[in-house]
Design a protein around this motif. Structure first.
Motif, PDB file in Angstrom:
ATOM      1  N   ASP A 224       0.801  -1.212   0.000  1.00  0.00           N
ATOM      2  CA  ASP A 224       0.000   0.000   0.000  1.00  0.00           C
ATOM      3  C   ASP A 224       0.845   1.279   0.000  1.00  0.00           C
ATOM      4  OD1 ASP A 224      -2.403  -1.337   0.012  1.00  0.00           O
ATOM      5  OD2 ASP A 224      -2.728  -1.162   2.170  1.00  0.00           O
ATOM      6  N   TYR A 225       1.855   1.329   0.881  1.00  0.00           N
ATOM      7  CA  TYR A 225       2.472   2.604   1.212  1.00  0.00           C
ATOM      8  C   TYR A 225       3.931   2.750   0.819  1.00  0.00           C
ATOM      9  CZ  TYR A 225      -1.689   3.316   4.130  1.00  0.00           C
ATOM     10  OH  TYR A 225      -2.974   3.464   4.559  1.00  0.00           O
ATOM     11  N   LEU A 226       4.587   1.733   0.297  1.00  0.00           N
ATOM     12  CA  LEU A 226       5.996   1.880  -0.050  1.00  0.00           C
ATOM     13  C   LEU A 226       6.156   2.981  -1.099  1.00  0.00           C
ATOM     14  CD1 LEU A 226       7.424  -1.748  -0.152  1.00  0.00           C
ATOM     15  CD2 LEU A 226       7.286  -0.141   1.745  1.00  0.00           C
ATOM     16  N   PRO A 227       7.222   3.780  -1.001  1.00  0.00           N
ATOM     17  CA  PRO A 227       7.383   4.918  -1.918  1.00  0.00           C
ATOM     18  C   PRO A 227       7.382   4.530  -3.386  1.00  0.00           C
ATOM     19  CG  PRO A 227       8.906   5.090  -0.076  1.00  0.00           C
ATOM     20  CD  PRO A 227       8.283   3.726   0.017  1.00  0.00           C
ATOM     21  N   GLU A 228       7.930   3.360  -3.709  1.00  0.00           N
ATOM     22  CA  GLU A 228       7.885   2.872  -5.082  1.00  0.00           C
ATOM     23  C   GLU A 228       6.764   1.846  -5.209  1.00  0.00           C
ATOM     24  OE1 GLU A 228      11.708   1.384  -6.130  1.00  0.00           O
ATOM     25  OE2 GLU A 228      12.486   3.381  -6.586  1.00  0.00           O
ATOM     26  N   ALA A 229       5.977   1.958  -6.279  1.00  0.00           N
ATOM     27  CA  ALA A 229       4.886   1.000  -6.493  1.00  0.00           C
ATOM     28  C   ALA A 229       5.482  -0.397  -6.588  1.00  0.00           C
ATOM     29  CB  ALA A 229       4.131   1.349  -7.768  1.00  0.00           C
ATOM     30  N   THR A 230       5.074  -1.290  -5.690  1.00  0.00           N
ATOM     31  CA  THR A 230       5.724  -2.594  -5.563  1.00  0.00           C
ATOM     32  C   THR A 230       4.699  -3.713  -5.487  1.00  0.00           C
ATOM     33  OG1 THR A 230       7.551  -1.564  -4.344  1.00  0.00           O
ATOM     34  CG2 THR A 230       7.356  -3.956  -4.197  1.00  0.00           C
ATOM     35  N   VAL A 231       4.849  -4.712  -6.363  1.00  0.00           N
ATOM     36  CA  VAL A 231       3.995  -5.893  -6.381  1.00  0.00           C
ATOM     37  C   VAL A 231       4.879  -7.125  -6.451  1.00  0.00           C
ATOM     38  CG1 VAL A 231       2.123  -7.128  -7.541  1.00  0.00           C
ATOM     39  CG2 VAL A 231       2.197  -4.622  -7.632  1.00  0.00           C
ATOM     40  N   LEU A 232       4.589  -8.097  -5.605  1.00  0.00           N
ATOM     41  CA  LEU A 232       5.289  -9.378  -5.619  1.00  0.00           C
ATOM     42  C   LEU A 232       4.345 -10.454  -6.135  1.00  0.00           C
ATOM     43  CD1 LEU A 232       6.895  -9.248  -2.046  1.00  0.00           C
ATOM     44  CD2 LEU A 232       7.812  -8.332  -4.183  1.00  0.00           C
ATOM     45  N   LYS A 233       4.910 -11.425  -6.854  1.00  0.00           N
ATOM     46  CA  LYS A 233       4.118 -12.560  -7.327  1.00  0.00           C
ATOM     47  C   LYS A 233       4.775 -13.840  -6.846  1.00  0.00           C
ATOM     48  CE  LYS A 233       2.309 -14.798 -11.536  1.00  0.00           C
ATOM     49  NZ  LYS A 233       2.228 -14.713 -13.029  1.00  0.00           N
ATOM     50  N   TYR A 234       3.993 -14.683  -6.181  1.00  0.00           N
ATOM     51  CA  TYR A 234       4.458 -15.972  -5.675  1.00  0.00           C
ATOM     52  C   TYR A 234       3.669 -17.097  -6.340  1.00  0.00           C
ATOM     53  CZ  TYR A 234       6.164 -13.149  -1.681  1.00  0.00           C
ATOM     54  OH  TYR A 234       6.763 -12.202  -0.879  1.00  0.00           O
ATOM     55  N   ASP A 235       4.273 -18.275  -6.414  1.00  0.00           N
ATOM     56  CA  ASP A 235       3.474 -19.428  -6.802  1.00  0.00           C
ATOM     57  C   ASP A 235       2.706 -19.908  -5.577  1.00  0.00           C
ATOM     58  OD1 ASP A 235       5.170 -21.010  -5.232  1.00  0.00           O
ATOM     59  OD2 ASP A 235       6.140 -21.987  -6.928  1.00  0.00           O
ATOM     60  N   ARG A 236       1.898 -20.947  -5.717  1.00  0.00           N
ATOM     61  CA  ARG A 236       1.011 -21.372  -4.631  1.00  0.00           C
ATOM     62  C   ARG A 236       1.759 -21.891  -3.413  1.00  0.00           C
ATOM     63  NH1 ARG A 236       0.025 -26.922  -4.545  1.00  0.00           N
ATOM     64  NH2 ARG A 236       1.092 -28.099  -6.171  1.00  0.00           N
ATOM     65  N   LEU A 237       3.048 -22.258  -3.585  1.00  0.00           N
ATOM     66  CA  LEU A 237       3.848 -22.745  -2.468  1.00  0.00           C
ATOM     67  C   LEU A 237       4.662 -21.642  -1.805  1.00  0.00           C
ATOM     68  CD1 LEU A 237       5.138 -26.129  -3.957  1.00  0.00           C
ATOM     69  CD2 LEU A 237       3.196 -25.751  -2.414  1.00  0.00           C
ATOM     70  N   GLY A 238       4.613 -20.440  -2.366  1.00  0.00           N
ATOM     71  CA  GLY A 238       5.317 -19.318  -1.755  1.00  0.00           C
ATOM     72  C   GLY A 238       6.653 -19.001  -2.365  1.00  0.00           C
ATOM     73  N   TYR A 239       6.963 -19.573  -3.526  1.00  0.00           N
ATOM     74  CA  TYR A 239       8.212 -19.251  -4.204  1.00  0.00           C
ATOM     75  C   TYR A 239       8.011 -18.040  -5.104  1.00  0.00           C
ATOM     76  CZ  TYR A 239      10.173 -23.662  -2.593  1.00  0.00           C
ATOM     77  OH  TYR A 239      10.638 -24.687  -1.808  1.00  0.00           O
ATOM     78  N   ALA A 240       8.946 -17.081  -5.047  1.00  0.00           N
ATOM     79  CA  ALA A 240       8.802 -15.831  -5.775  1.00  0.00           C
ATOM     80  C   ALA A 240       8.923 -16.055  -7.274  1.00  0.00           C
ATOM     81  CB  ALA A 240       9.863 -14.841  -5.313  1.00  0.00           C
ATOM     82  N   LEU A 241       8.006 -15.436  -8.027  1.00  0.00           N
ATOM     83  CA  LEU A 241       8.014 -15.521  -9.482  1.00  0.00           C
ATOM     84  C   LEU A 241       8.458 -14.211 -10.115  1.00  0.00           C
ATOM     85  CD1 LEU A 241       4.704 -17.514 -10.111  1.00  0.00           C
ATOM     86  CD2 LEU A 241       7.045 -18.381 -10.038  1.00  0.00           C
ATOM     87  N   PHE A 242       7.986 -13.068  -9.602  1.00  0.00           N
ATOM     88  CA  PHE A 242       8.530 -11.793 -10.044  1.00  0.00           C
ATOM     89  C   PHE A 242       8.362 -10.750  -8.967  1.00  0.00           C
ATOM     90  CE2 PHE A 242       4.343 -10.922 -12.478  1.00  0.00           C
ATOM     91  CZ  PHE A 242       3.861 -10.027 -11.548  1.00  0.00           C
ATOM     92  N   ASP A 243       9.082  -9.655  -9.139  1.00  0.00           N
ATOM     93  CA  ASP A 243       9.061  -8.533  -8.219  1.00  0.00           C
ATOM     94  C   ASP A 243       9.018  -7.269  -9.070  1.00  0.00           C
ATOM     95  OD1 ASP A 243       9.686  -6.425  -6.536  1.00  0.00           O
ATOM     96  OD2 ASP A 243      11.176  -7.541  -5.399  1.00  0.00           O
ATOM     97  N   ILE A 244       7.872  -6.602  -9.106  1.00  0.00           N
ATOM     98  CA  ILE A 244       7.749  -5.327  -9.789  1.00  0.00           C
ATOM     99  C   ILE A 244       8.001  -4.231  -8.764  1.00  0.00           C
ATOM    100  CG2 ILE A 244       6.206  -3.743 -11.001  1.00  0.00           C
ATOM    101  CD1 ILE A 244       4.564  -6.202 -11.843  1.00  0.00           C
ATOM    102  N   SER A 245       8.945  -3.367  -9.031  1.00  0.00           N
ATOM    103  CA  SER A 245       9.181  -2.231  -8.157  1.00  0.00           C
ATOM    104  C   SER A 245       9.644  -1.076  -9.027  1.00  0.00           C
ATOM    105  CB  SER A 245      10.243  -2.561  -7.102  1.00  0.00           C
ATOM    106  OG  SER A 245      10.387  -1.475  -6.205  1.00  0.00           O
ATOM    107  N   LEU A 246       8.850  -0.035  -9.110  1.00  0.00           N
ATOM    108  CA  LEU A 246       9.190   1.055 -10.011  1.00  0.00           C
ATOM    109  C   LEU A 246       8.762   2.390  -9.463  1.00  0.00           C
ATOM    110  CD1 LEU A 246       6.677   1.187 -12.973  1.00  0.00           C
ATOM    111  CD2 LEU A 246       6.373  -0.385 -11.080  1.00  0.00           C
ATOM    112  N   ASN A 247       9.580   3.385  -9.780  1.00  0.00           N
ATOM    113  CA  ASN A 247       9.228   4.758  -9.478  1.00  0.00           C
ATOM    114  C   ASN A 247       8.345   5.268 -10.611  1.00  0.00           C
ATOM    115  OD1 ASN A 247       9.188   7.276  -8.311  1.00  0.00           O
ATOM    116  ND2 ASN A 247      11.065   7.933  -9.327  1.00  0.00           N
TER     117      ASN A 247
END
Length: 356
Positions: A224-247
């Motif tokens: 919600d509040y991080l200065p850079e718009a940030t979205v994480l994507k995990y698979d159903r077991l919790g392994y990271a698939l991507f990390d979007i972080s951009l100003n």
């Protein structure tokens, strides 16, 4: 290409992307160039067009709107807060009923923050006012109450494991995402809040976020509040698939302001302290067909593909030309439904489906 990392290494890319100081900027560029699949450097994508809503839908939905989901029979389930129940509408906008059917006692929703509906008609509500998550059976009866401090977002996991699992995000959780089975038993947790604790916002704001899922049971977490718009994507077991972080330079043109309800809640949490910064990401929706991601940041609507590449940006407006700061997004085959409190729910033609 996507990478699945072991549990002990799920969030290293988030740390590298989020903690960007002047000294570390050059190093960050090198990391992004070498590891684009783990933390994607988003190129500047111009705002392609201004999106004007075609019309307002469900006109009796307005103040307090928290979320809308599409359920069995192409019916729509709408959560408003405060409110004792989720209201159900058919595709024409006719009110069909509510969940729970008898909103009394523990079954009543005190202050709902988020809802999710599965293919069988179960309804899950993050009821912050009751201090937990409520799961209602298809007949509208309260089936399970999961105790959770300050639950903020819920989403059923569809796909491999059916809809027998529910993902929950809580402001006071030890992890970003907690997964329960349909009986309320803990299944797994993932995402470490400590990796964002050094952000220039209070810890309970740095870890605040909304979650969404797709038909492959992937889980998306938008801060919600991080200065850079940030979205994480995990698979159903919790392994990271991507990390979007951009100003987003465009965001500064129309920074959303917290609603009075948000101000009151922040003041309550902080014991009367200062009001938090405005929310950066205000809403998120996933395309059920191709897993494209739609993220709202105030009046700015961002479109990403399933691998986290930014495709386009749009400004959103009501039919009368007023700025629309979406707080809920429902992605359908041929349209987007964007909603905001107190102005209601609006229909937009899918800009990616319009022939140019």
């Amino acid at each position: 290409m996507t990478l699945a990392r072991p549990a002990g290494h799920r969030v290293w890319s988030r740390r590298g992307v989020l903690r960007v100081g002047a000294r570390g900027f050059v190093s960050l560029l090198v990391v992004l160039a070498c590891c684009a699949a783990c933390a994607r450097a988003q190129t500047d994508v111009p705002i392609l067009t201004e999106l004007l809503a075609a019309r307002r839908v469900l006109p009796d939905v307005g103040p307090g709107l928290r979320g809308v989901c599409r359920g069995p029979g192409d019916n729509y389930y709408v959560l408003s807060a405060p409110g004792a129940a989720v209201v159900i509408y058919d595709a024409s906008g006719k009110r069909l009923g509510q969940v729970p059917a008898n909103p009394a006692g523990q079954a009543a929703i005190v202050y709902g923050e988020s809802l999710s509906v599965d293919a069988s008609g179960r309804v899950a509500v993050a009821d912050r006012g009751a201090g937990g998550v409520k799961i209602y059976a298809p007949d509208g009866s309260l089936a399970v109450f999961i105790r959770a401090a300050s639950p903020e977002s819920v989403a059923f996991l569809e796909g491999v494991e059916g809809s027998e699992l529910l993902a929950v995000a809580s402001l006071s959780g030890d992890h970003l995402v907690t997964v329960y089975d349909i009986s309320g038993n803990l299944v797994r947790e993932f995402g470490d809040p400590n990796d964002v604790a050094e952000q220039p916002v209070p810890v309970h704001q740095a870890t605040a976020g909304v979650i969404a899922t797709d038909v492959s049971s992937n889980v998306y977490f938008a801060f919600d509040y991080l200065p850079e718009a940030t979205v994480l994507k995990y698979d159903r077991l919790g392994y990271a698939l991507f990390d979007i972080s951009l100003n987003i330079p465009e965001l500064g043109l129309s920074a959303p302001k917290p609603s009075q309800a948000e101000k009151d809640e922040i003041a309550r949490i902080e014991g009367g302290g200062s009001v938090a910064p405005h929310r950066v990401i205000t809403g998120m929706g996933v395309d059920p067909e191709n897993q494209d991601l739609w993220v709202s940041a105030g009046t700015l609507l961002l479109h990403f593909d399933k691998d986290g590449n930014r495709l386009a940006s749009y400004r959103t407006y009501t039919p009368g030309g007023g700025r629309l700061e979406a707080t809920t997004i429902l992605v359908e085959a041929d349209r987007l439904l964007l909603g905001t409190d107190p102005y209601g729910l609006y229909e937009f033609a899918r800009p990616d489906k319009i022939a140019h």
